[in-house]
Design a protein around this motif. Structure first.
Motif, PDB file in Angstrom:
ATOM      1  N   ARG A  91       0.876  -1.174   0.000  1.00  0.00           N
ATOM      2  CA  ARG A  91       0.000   0.000   0.000  1.00  0.00           C
ATOM      3  C   ARG A  91       0.915   1.227   0.000  1.00  0.00           C
ATOM      4  N   TYR A  92       0.614   2.191  -0.886  1.00  0.00           N
ATOM      5  CA  TYR A  92       1.496   3.356  -1.001  1.00  0.00           C
ATOM      6  C   TYR A  92       0.684   4.614  -1.265  1.00  0.00           C
ATOM      7  N   SER A 152      11.049   0.519   1.198  1.00  0.00           N
ATOM      8  CA  SER A 152      10.933   1.940   1.561  1.00  0.00           C
ATOM      9  C   SER A 152      12.134   2.754   1.091  1.00  0.00           C
ATOM     10  N   LYS A 153      13.324   2.135   1.011  1.00  0.00           N
ATOM     11  CA  LYS A 153      14.504   2.850   0.512  1.00  0.00           C
ATOM     12  C   LYS A 153      14.356   3.220  -0.965  1.00  0.00           C
ATOM     13  N   GLU A 154      13.643   2.401  -1.733  1.00  0.00           N
ATOM     14  CA  GLU A 154      13.471   2.659  -3.159  1.00  0.00           C
ATOM     15  C   GLU A 154      12.323   3.619  -3.435  1.00  0.00           C
ATOM     16  N   GLY A 159       8.758   8.967  -5.904  1.00  0.00           N
ATOM     17  CA  GLY A 159       7.835   9.974  -5.397  1.00  0.00           C
ATOM     18  C   GLY A 159       6.702   9.400  -4.570  1.00  0.00           C
ATOM     19  N   VAL A 160       6.909   8.235  -3.989  1.00  0.00           N
ATOM     20  CA  VAL A 160       5.850   7.607  -3.200  1.00  0.00           C
ATOM     21  C   VAL A 160       6.380   7.296  -1.801  1.00  0.00           C
ATOM     22  N   THR A 161       5.438   7.040  -0.895  1.00  0.00           N
ATOM     23  CA  THR A 161       5.743   6.594   0.463  1.00  0.00           C
ATOM     24  C   THR A 161       5.037   5.261   0.685  1.00  0.00           C
ATOM     25  N   ILE A 162       5.779   4.260   1.170  1.00  0.00           N
ATOM     26  CA  ILE A 162       5.201   2.944   1.418  1.00  0.00           C
ATOM     27  C   ILE A 162       4.456   2.973   2.746  1.00  0.00           C
ATOM     28  N   VAL A 163       3.192   2.613   2.709  1.00  0.00           N
ATOM     29  CA  VAL A 163       2.358   2.572   3.913  1.00  0.00           C
ATOM     30  C   VAL A 163       2.410   1.202   4.578  1.00  0.00           C
ATOM     31  N   ASP A 164       2.391   0.152   3.766  1.00  0.00           N
ATOM     32  CA  ASP A 164       2.373  -1.201   4.330  1.00  0.00           C
ATOM     33  C   ASP A 164       2.799  -2.189   3.254  1.00  0.00           C
ATOM     34  N   VAL A 165       3.404  -3.281   3.698  1.00  0.00           N
ATOM     35  CA  VAL A 165       3.771  -4.398   2.818  1.00  0.00           C
ATOM     36  C   VAL A 165       3.350  -5.682   3.513  1.00  0.00           C
TER      37      VAL A 165
END
Length: 286
Positions: A91-92, A152-154, A159-165
């Motif tokens: 989710r991003y 999250s490093k990538e 231009g995105v932020t990772i919310v959950d994996v």
């Protein structure tokens, strides 16, 4: 209609058209990038009315809500060389629409393809360090943390932020699943046979012990019975002896009655002389 009025109406309509081409609205769930001849000029992330140069500038909108990234499941190797099919998802949020546009030309499909490969690679690298048992234990938390950190490093590069994996599902390939099932079934059959054999052994031991106890109890009962019977016979003989000593005639009469009862049953036929000693108490002797 006067020519001045017609000209005024035309002027007003033109002005209204010009204003409509100048103003644009950014709604709450989206953000916008203003382009001038394809070159980005402004990023607008707050909702409200904004202006642009008509016919020269255009707008591209990007979603601010949480979006789904669900790449195709991948077959990955484990540390023990087994292979599993992993279905992961993320989710991003698009936090830098300009970077997002520059990286994937603003296409969510292009982003899903590119970042989906990154997600699968991160999952593969983490999965390759553990075994199947680890994925079913508390170590799964460490595995997921490593995947989230790697992804999250990538994320800023896109231009995105990772919310959950998450790993939604981890299955064995069909052939391996069948082999594992066959091995499990064989193990269960062997265990069942072992338990059945142990049960039969316990059963035989219990039955043998019960039979031994039965034999001991019956032997003890017979011994006690014989002792009691002997004691009873002895007591009877004492009583009978004493009775005989007190009244021999009555004793002979009692013994004769017992003999009659035993000898003269229902339907008994006997041929005896009337003066037989057997009928001495029937008054048949002369």
């Amino acid at each position: 209609m006067p020519k001045k009025l017609v000209a005024l109406i035309i002027l007003l309509v033109g002005f209204a058209g010009l204003m409509s081409g100048t103003l644009f609205k950014v709604a709450e769930p989206v953000q916008a990038v203003v382009f001038q001849f394809g070159d980005p000029r402004r990023v607008i992330q707050e909702p409200g009315l904004n202006w642009k140069i008509p016919f020269i500038q255009d707008i591209q909108y990007f979603d601010k809500r949480i979006l789904n990234l669900d790449p195709q499941p991948a077959e990955l190797p484990l540390a023990d060389q087994k292979r599993i099919i992993v279905d992961s998802y993320a989710r991003y949020k698009i936090t830098d629409p300009l970077k997002f546009f520059q990286t994937v030309q603003g296409s969510e499909r292009a982003f899903n393809d590119a970042f989906g490969r990154i997600l699968n690679r991160s999952v593969r690298d983490a999965i390759a360090k553990v075994g199947m048992v680890d994925l079913l234990s508390q170590k799964r938390v460490e595995v997921m943390s490593e995947i989230v950190n790697s992804v999250s490093k990538e994320a800023p590069d896109y231009g995105v932020t990772i919310v959950d994996v998450r790993i939604g599902r981890a299955d064995l390939p069909a052939q391996i699943s069948e082999n594992v099932f066959d091995r499990m079934r064989t193990d269960r059959v062997q265990e069942a046979n072992k338990l059945r054999a142990e049960g039969d052994e316990i059963k035989q031991r219990i039955e043998a012990e019960a039979e031994r106890e039965k034999t001991v109890i019956l032997a003890e009962a017979r011994r006690t019975s014989n002792i009691l019977r002997g004691q009873g016979d002895a007591q009877r003989n004492v009583v009978l002896g004493e009775a005989y000593g007190k009244d021999p005639e009555f004793f002979r009469f009692y013994r004769s009655m017992e003999a009659y009862r035993e000898a003269l049953g229902e339907g008994t036929s006997m041929v005896l002389s009337p003066d037989s000693e057997f009928f001495s108490y029937f008054g048949m002797r002369k």
